[in-house]
Scaffold this motif. Structure first.
Motif, short mmCIF file in Angstrom:
data_model
loop_
_atom_site.label_atom_id
_atom_site.label_comp_id
_atom_site.label_asym_id
_atom_site.label_seq_id
_atom_site.Cartn_x
_atom_site.Cartn_y
_atom_site.Cartn_z
N ASP A 179 0.97 -1.13 0.15
CA ASP A 179 0.10 -0.06 0.09
C ASP A 179 0.83 1.32 -0.09
N LEU A 180 0.27 2.40 -0.49
CA LEU A 180 0.89 3.64 -0.24
C LEU A 180 -0.15 4.52 0.08
N TYR A 181 0.52 5.62 1.03
CA TYR A 181 -0.34 6.53 1.80
C TYR A 181 0.01 7.76 1.55
N HIS A 182 -1.06 8.69 1.74
CA HIS A 182 -0.69 10.19 1.76
C HIS A 182 -1.71 10.65 2.90
N ASN A 183 -0.89 11.67 3.84
CA ASN A 183 -1.79 12.37 4.89
C ASN A 183 -2.32 11.32 5.68
N GLY A 184 -1.67 10.09 5.73
CA GLY A 184 -2.47 9.24 6.87
C GLY A 184 -3.53 8.46 6.06
N LYS A 185 -3.79 8.45 4.99
CA LYS A 185 -4.82 7.57 4.13
C LYS A 185 -4.30 6.82 3.08
N LYS A 186 -4.98 5.68 2.98
CA LYS A 186 -4.34 4.88 1.63
C LYS A 186 -4.93 5.45 0.35
N VAL A 187 -3.86 5.50 -0.31
CA VAL A 187 -4.14 6.13 -1.80
C VAL A 187 -3.79 5.34 -2.85
N CYS A 188 -3.29 4.14 -2.62
CA CYS A 188 -2.97 3.09 -3.61
C CYS A 188 -2.81 1.79 -2.92
N GLY A 189 -3.26 0.76 -3.81
CA GLY A 189 -3.01 -0.49 -3.28
C GLY A 189 -2.51 -1.54 -4.45
N ILE A 190 -1.84 -2.44 -4.32
CA ILE A 190 -1.20 -3.30 -5.39
C ILE A 190 -1.40 -4.56 -5.34
N LEU A 191 -1.82 -5.19 -6.30
CA LEU A 191 -2.07 -6.80 -6.39
C LEU A 191 -1.55 -7.64 -7.46
N THR A 192 -0.47 -8.34 -6.92
CA THR A 192 0.39 -8.87 -7.95
C THR A 192 -0.10 -10.64 -7.91
N GLU A 193 -0.38 -10.79 -9.13
CA GLU A 193 -0.99 -12.36 -9.66
C GLU A 193 0.17 -12.93 -10.20
N ALA A 194 0.80 -14.05 -10.06
CA ALA A 194 1.73 -14.68 -10.85
C ALA A 194 1.38 -16.01 -11.44
N VAL A 195 1.59 -16.25 -12.64
CA VAL A 195 1.31 -17.76 -13.26
C VAL A 195 2.76 -18.27 -13.12
N THR A 196 2.70 -19.66 -12.62
CA THR A 196 4.07 -20.35 -12.46
C THR A 196 4.09 -21.35 -13.16
N ASP A 197 5.49 -21.89 -13.78
CA ASP A 197 5.60 -23.35 -14.22
C ASP A 197 5.54 -24.16 -13.14
N PHE A 198 4.81 -25.20 -13.27
CA PHE A 198 4.31 -26.12 -12.07
C PHE A 198 5.80 -26.98 -11.79
N GLU A 199 6.57 -27.20 -12.77
CA GLU A 199 7.92 -28.02 -12.57
C GLU A 199 9.02 -27.43 -11.95
#
Length: 322
Positions: A179-199
């Protein structure tokens, strides 16, 4: 490209400048009637284009409608696939679909003016009101394992920090883990989703979703977010002539530069709110108190538990005790 797309590209490049209809027709190898038809269509889509007898056409500087034509001139890698929606269910979902089909590769991204089913971590929703922010998902093909994907989130946070500082002069605070904040409030959220090689366990591709609130929501925030979420600016007027398309491009530029190799950026440590603070850790249904000690080189958080023992967190919901 159509006459309309080519015209919009020129108007965006010369935003705030009056361009002769005759010269535009010559440059685009079409009639002045075709130019007028394209202008009419763009206006119907919400673009603020002024015109007058013997004056030509001008895209006003206050125009802040997101478009491929407005974004591409600011990109360091302009050849990538870009898809802009005025409204979409989820930019992460759309980007992932484009990556799976092979339509889009490394550095490509999806952007929306509004999300109807914006997604946050742990299945939560991300409130994404119309034209109040930047809702962006970038496709990356990093060389690394799923365990190293935590670094992608840290690098994305720093990319947003750098881009916002460059374009607006505002310095955001980073909160482990995403998360990123400005003046004590959340202004940005980040969601990373990865697709992987099973082996091999290596990442085939990752989608980094970034939701950045630029303006306070015009209709306010849902009760669950009141006092928690905010914007970089209180309202659109306070932002002046901020160009969301340029800011979006700068975020992508910074992210692609930062993720050339997976590592923990120094800014992630320097501007992090968490180390040295008393925190609450939510892990599933369990909540416990601890003291945050430091960000580890792999992006994990070292904490001192209530009993004095040390732990290293790879995930979990952290809130700062004031």
């Amino acid at each position: 490209m159509t006459v309309k797309s080519r015209l919009l590209e020129i108007l965006e490049k010369e935003k705030g400048e009056t361009l002769s209809g005759e010269k535009l027709a010559e440059e685009l190898h079409c009639t002045r009637a075709a130019i007028w038809k394209a202008v009419k269509s763009l206006r119907e889509e919400g673009y603020m284009i002024e015109a007058g007898p013997n004056k030509g056409y001008m895209l006003v500087k206050a125009n802040d409608r997101l478009s491929v034509e407005a974004i591409r001139p600011f990109l360091s890698f302009p050849e990538v696939y870009i898809k802009v929606y005025q409204e979409v269910d989820s930019t992460n979902r759309a980007a992932k679909a484009a990556a799976i089909t092979g339509e889009a590769g490394h550095g490509s991204f999806v952007l929306a003016g509004c999300q109807t089913e914006g997604r946050g971590r742990r299945g939560r929703s991300f409130y994404s009101p119309q034209d109040a922010g930047i809702y962006l998902s970038v496709i990356l093909e990093p060389k690394g394992s799923l365990q190293e994907s935590l670094l992608l989130t840290a690098e994305a946070a720093v990319a947003v920090y750098r881009a916002v500082k460059k374009i607006t002069g505002v310095e955001l605070d980073i909160k482990w883990v995403n998360d990123l904040y400005h003046n004590g409030k959340k202004v940005c959220g980040i969601l990373t989703e990865a697709v992987t090689d099973f082996e091999s366990g290596n990442i085939e591709f990752a989608v980094v979703g970034i939701g950045l609130n630029i303006f306070e929501a015009a209709d306010g925030y849902p009760d669950s977010l009141k006092g928690i979420a905010g914007g970089i600016y209180e309202n659109r007027e306070a932002a002046g002539e901020l160009d969301r398309s340029r800011l979006a491009a700068e975020i992508v530029n910074a992210l692609l530069e930062e993720t050339r190799e997976l590592r923990l950026p120094q800014e992630y440590i320097e501007h992090n709110l968490v180390p040295g603070r008393e925190i609450c850790i939510s892990d599933g249904d369990k909540i416990r108190r601890a003291k945050a000690l430091e960000i580890c080189p792999d992006g994990r958080l070292k904490v001192e538990e209530a009993d004095g023992s040390l732990s290293v967190l790879s995930y979990g919901e952290v809130s700062i005790i004031i």
